[in-house]
Design an enzyme around this catalytic site. Structure first.
Site, mmCIF file in Angstrom:
data_model
loop_
_atom_site.group_PDB
_atom_site.id
_atom_site.type_symbol
_atom_site.label_atom_id
_atom_site.label_comp_id
_atom_site.label_asym_id
_atom_site.label_seq_id
_atom_site.Cartn_x
_atom_site.Cartn_y
_atom_site.Cartn_z
ATOM 1 N N CYS A 1 66.434 17.074 82.729
ATOM 2 C CA CYS A 1 66.670 16.473 84.477
ATOM 3 C C CYS A 1 66.874 15.541 84.506
ATOM 4 C CB CYS A 1 66.839 18.053 84.948
ATOM 5 S SG CYS A 1 67.435 17.050 86.681
ATOM 6 N N CYS B 1 70.577 15.144 84.224
ATOM 7 C CA CYS B 1 71.114 15.662 86.221
ATOM 8 C C CYS B 1 70.899 14.404 86.520
ATOM 9 C CB CYS B 1 70.585 16.893 86.367
ATOM 10 S SG CYS B 1 69.934 18.072 85.815
ATOM 11 N N LYS C 1 72.565 11.283 85.091
ATOM 12 C CA LYS C 1 73.943 11.676 84.529
ATOM 13 C C LYS C 1 74.469 11.956 86.437
ATOM 14 C CE LYS C 1 75.293 14.873 86.022
ATOM 15 N NZ LYS C 1 75.015 16.808 84.964
ATOM 16 N N ALA D 1 51.277 19.472 71.963
ATOM 17 C CA ALA D 1 50.481 20.832 72.125
ATOM 18 C C ALA D 1 51.389 21.975 71.485
ATOM 19 C CB ALA D 1 50.090 21.255 72.798
ATOM 20 N N TYR E 1 79.239 22.028 80.295
ATOM 21 C CA TYR E 1 80.016 20.666 81.368
ATOM 22 C C TYR E 1 79.833 20.197 80.889
ATOM 23 C CZ TYR E 1 77.161 24.464 84.295
ATOM 24 O OH TYR E 1 77.252 25.615 85.289
ATOM 25 N N GLU F 1 81.784 16.309 81.472
ATOM 26 C CA GLU F 1 81.538 15.441 82.354
ATOM 27 C C GLU F 1 81.731 13.878 82.091
ATOM 28 O OE1 GLU F 1 78.557 18.607 85.768
ATOM 29 O OE2 GLU F 1 77.639 17.382 84.023
ATOM 30 N N ASP G 1 65.093 26.742 80.290
ATOM 31 C CA ASP G 1 65.475 26.463 78.603
ATOM 32 C C ASP G 1 65.090 27.084 77.451
ATOM 33 O OD1 ASP G 1 67.597 25.764 80.729
ATOM 34 O OD2 ASP G 1 67.454 23.818 79.854
ATOM 35 N N HIS H 1 86.502 20.096 112.039
ATOM 36 C CA HIS H 1 88.351 19.914 111.564
ATOM 37 C C HIS H 1 88.444 18.534 111.883
ATOM 38 C CE1 HIS H 1 92.008 19.724 111.246
ATOM 39 N NE2 HIS H 1 92.709 18.933 112.452
ATOM 40 N N GLU I 1 87.238 23.466 105.722
ATOM 41 C CA GLU I 1 87.835 24.314 106.435
ATOM 42 C C GLU I 1 88.722 25.283 105.817
ATOM 43 O OE1 GLU I 1 90.458 22.718 109.985
ATOM 44 O OE2 GLU I 1 90.752 20.887 109.027
HETATM 45 P P1 NDP Z 1 77.609 24.574 77.544
HETATM 46 O O1 NDP Z 1 78.325 26.129 77.263
HETATM 47 O O2 NDP Z 1 78.632 24.367 78.772
HETATM 48 O O3 NDP Z 1 79.546 24.238 76.707
HETATM 49 C C1 NDP Z 1 79.142 24.622 75.157
HETATM 50 C C2 NDP Z 1 80.888 23.551 74.328
HETATM 51 O O4 NDP Z 1 81.204 23.385 73.237
HETATM 52 C C3 NDP Z 1 82.026 25.480 75.176
HETATM 53 O O5 NDP Z 1 83.158 24.718 75.262
HETATM 54 C C4 NDP Z 1 81.734 26.283 73.660
HETATM 55 O O6 NDP Z 1 83.482 26.170 73.138
HETATM 56 C C5 NDP Z 1 81.811 24.474 72.879
HETATM 57 N N1 NDP Z 1 81.134 24.722 71.015
HETATM 58 C C6 NDP Z 1 79.825 25.365 70.765
HETATM 59 N N2 NDP Z 1 79.757 25.925 70.162
HETATM 60 C C7 NDP Z 1 80.547 25.244 69.118
HETATM 61 C C8 NDP Z 1 80.706 24.805 67.704
HETATM 62 N N3 NDP Z 1 80.597 25.626 66.704
HETATM 63 N N4 NDP Z 1 81.941 24.077 67.398
HETATM 64 C C9 NDP Z 1 82.636 23.533 68.629
HETATM 65 N N5 NDP Z 1 82.505 23.876 69.763
HETATM 66 C C10 NDP Z 1 81.681 24.835 70.120
HETATM 67 O O7 NDP Z 1 76.957 23.227 76.940
HETATM 68 P P2 NDP Z 1 76.759 21.885 76.845
HETATM 69 O O8 NDP Z 1 76.225 21.332 75.943
HETATM 70 O O9 NDP Z 1 77.925 21.254 78.012
HETATM 71 O O10 NDP Z 1 75.820 21.788 77.916
HETATM 72 C C11 NDP Z 1 74.515 22.363 77.963
HETATM 73 C C12 NDP Z 1 74.104 23.546 79.271
HETATM 74 O O11 NDP Z 1 73.028 22.938 79.448
HETATM 75 C C13 NDP Z 1 75.240 24.176 79.928
HETATM 76 O O12 NDP Z 1 75.488 25.899 80.152
HETATM 77 C C14 NDP Z 1 74.784 24.280 81.078
HETATM 78 O O13 NDP Z 1 74.194 25.318 81.806
HETATM 79 C C15 NDP Z 1 73.739 22.578 81.647
HETATM 80 N N6 NDP Z 1 74.116 21.827 82.399
HETATM 81 C C16 NDP Z 1 74.427 22.128 83.490
HETATM 82 C C17 NDP Z 1 75.247 20.453 84.002
HETATM 83 C C18 NDP Z 1 75.276 21.376 86.003
HETATM 84 O O14 NDP Z 1 74.748 21.546 86.545
HETATM 85 N N7 NDP Z 1 76.267 20.057 86.427
HETATM 86 C C19 NDP Z 1 75.824 19.327 83.453
HETATM 87 C C20 NDP Z 1 74.881 19.860 82.511
HETATM 88 C C21 NDP Z 1 74.187 20.563 81.745
HETATM 89 P P3 NDP Z 1 82.999 27.834 74.255
HETATM 90 O O15 NDP Z 1 82.991 27.674 75.680
HETATM 91 O O16 NDP Z 1 84.351 28.408 73.480
HETATM 92 O O17 NDP Z 1 81.866 28.615 73.807
#
Ligand code: NDP
Length: 463
Positions: free
Chosen positions: A42, A47, A50, A114, A179, A183, A305, A438, A443
């Site tokens: 993070c 986070c 980013k 560790a 995500y 982003e 995680d 407002h 709203e």
């Molecule tokens: P996500 O799980 O959000 O997205 C992964 C993407 O990759 C999905 O669209 C998925 O498709 C696709 N995918 C997975 N495997 C393959 C593959 N083999 N070939 C092609 N496409 C694939 O993961 P991120 O890496 O974006 O982020 C990881 C995590 O980190 C998030 O789940 C979130 O929890 C956290 N995060 C949170 C943020 C926030 O709070 N703003 C910002 C960044 C990360 P499909 O949808 O079809 O499964």
């Protein structure tokens, strides 16, 4: 038997640091080991950096829009190294705060790798020695999936490297529709990079409400981000001039200066010695835990995680506090995963809490959907066509608001506040009884009169 520590935490990210500090404040003798920088994903490579890059990427629209509000500004120029240097300075400051807070709480920070060596025994790499602890908490987090199945993946970057690119690419190709893909697409595009997303599914952001997904896609496309759905990258080649060439499953070829792989994150479990203590991994290579974050070994816990429950910083922190309540305060507390609000810092931004319409449909026969899409007031002078979406999903039987979904400026901030009434099971009548602020966009959430769609017995009936 006397142990060296009451608690040994492996991993000084958001979850590990919070658990270590809280346990120490409760009187425990605590050590925390970290082989990288203190602060975890993070703070160091997630986070916070980013969000700083997202801020940077918003300015060009602000500069453009300022003209309609009477401003004349000279030609704007952007310097990537300045942004990265300033971002790094802030991250270093935050890391310093994390270290100071650990010290203030009386936690011993051991800057080394560790691993588990046996029951209650932790092996440290530098200098090599073994320490003992009554309880061990694994909070090693995760890392980007390097997507080894992709031929040429070694030519690509992940979000880790995106934060440290020596220069801004001219063209970027992003694989994934979650995500990170969404982003970073907004960041790169906002900074003037030609940006293309390649996503395997029918619509990006698969876990979100369909109306948000569709409008985000439309608005991002309007801004100039290309989104290619139902395709994957099948091969990446590096050309002699250093550029990259990506073969797509649909037959096309995309040229790019950088290819960002954002296909999910995987738990950091390698080299932890989990097999030594008999902990077997889940199908997603995460550490399995019970409702109290306890592993199959009764003195070893895991949070964040590495357990692959919900990969969000606040969730890891919540799990840390529940762990400390359970173990050090004698108050058994299970993490509460109900109605976890989340934001995607896409452009436009998304904020959401509770059930999507599709999830609500699968659980409730009778629903009322309230939905509006409009141009925010600020856009009326500038001519910018960005639309904003507000949506409530209401259980027609109980009047309970099951989900709230927002797309547009400030959506993340709204999601945080919407999470409170939704957590409290507020009804649509409670929203209606709330006086509007407002003029704001939010709203709309308390001034919906009639539903835009009524679902009865699972079928849409006339609104
Ligand atoms: P996500 O799980 O959000 O997205 C992964 C993407 O990759 C999905 O669209 C998925 O498709 C696709 N995918 C997975 N495997 C393959 C593959 N083999 N070939 C092609 N496409 C694939 O993961 P991120 O890496 O974006 O982020 C990881 C995590 O980190 C998030 O789940 C979130 O929890 C956290 N995060 C949170 C943020 C926030 O709070 N703003 C910002 C960044 C990360 P499909 O949808 O079809 O499964």
């Amino acid at each position: 038997m006397a142990y060296d520590y009451d608690l040994f935490v492996i991993g000084a990210g958001s979850g590990g640091v919070r658990a270590a500090r809280r346990a120490a404040e409760a009187g425990a003798r605590v050590a925390i080991a970290e082989s990288d920088r203190v602060g975890g994903t993070c703070v160091i490579r997630g986070c916070i950096p980013k969000k700083l890059l997202v801020y940077a990427s918003h300015f060009h629209e602000e500069f453009e829009d300022s003209a309609a509000y009477g401003w004349t500004i000279g030609p704007a120029a952007f310097d990537w190294p300045t942004l990265i240097a300033n971002k790094d300075k802030e991250i270093a400051r935050l890391e310093g705060l994390y270290r100071a807070n650990l010290e203030k709480a009386g936690v011993e920070l051991l800057e080394t790798r560790a691993s588990l060596e046996g029951p209650h025994r932790v092996k440290l790499d530098g200098p090599r020695r073994t320490v003992t602890a009554e309880r061990i908490l694994v909070a090693t987090g995760g890392r980007p999936n390097p997507h080894r199945a992709l031929r040429g993946h070694e030519h690509c970057i992940t979000s880790n490297e995106a934060f440290h690119l020596p220069s801004l690419p001219k063209r970027v190709l992003i694989e994934g529709g979650g995500y990170i893909a969404i982003e970073f697409a907004g960041i790169f595009h906002g900074l003037g990079v030609e940006t293309t997303i390649v996503y395997r599914g029918r619509e990006v952001l698969s876990r979100f409400d369909m109306d948000l997904r569709r409008l985000l896609h439309a608005e991002a496309t309007n801004k100039g981000i290309r989104i290619l759905c139902q395709q994957i990258i099948t091969q990446v080649e590096k050309r002699p001039d250093g550029g990259l060439s990506a073969q797509l499953s649909g037959g096309g070829v995309e040229e790019a200066d950088q290819i960002l792989l954002a296909v999910g994150r995987q738990p950091n479990v390698e080299g932890l010695g989990l097999e030594t203590v008999g902990i077997e991994l889940t199908k997603t290579h995460a550490i399995p835990v019970d409702e109290y974050s306890q592993t199959s070994v009764d003195h070893i816990w895991a949070i964040g995680d590495v357990t692959d429950r919900i990969q969000l910083t606040p969730v890891a922190i919540h799990e840390a506090m529940c762990f400390v309540d359970t173990v050090f305060h004698g108050r058994p507390t299970k993490p509460d995963y109900g109605s976890v609000a989340t934001a995607v810092f896409s452009q436009p931004e998304i904020g959401t809490v509770g059930l999507t319409e599709d999830a609500a449909r699968s659980r409730h026969a009778n629903l009322d959907i309230y939905k509006t899409a409009f141009r925010p007031l600020k856009g009326t002078l500038t001519g910018r066509s960005d639309r904003m979406l507000m949506k409530l999903v209401v259980d027609a039987d109980s009047d309970c608001v099951l989900g709230a979904h927002v797309l547009g400026p400030g959506a993340g901030e709204m999601a945080q506040l919407l999470a409170i009434p939704i957590k409290m099971h507020a009804t649509k009548a409670d929203f209606d009884a709330t006086m509007a602020v407002h003029p704001t966009a939010s709203e709309e959430l308390v001034t919906f009169s009639a539903p835009t769609e009524r679902i009865r017995g699972g079928e849409t009936v006339a609104a």
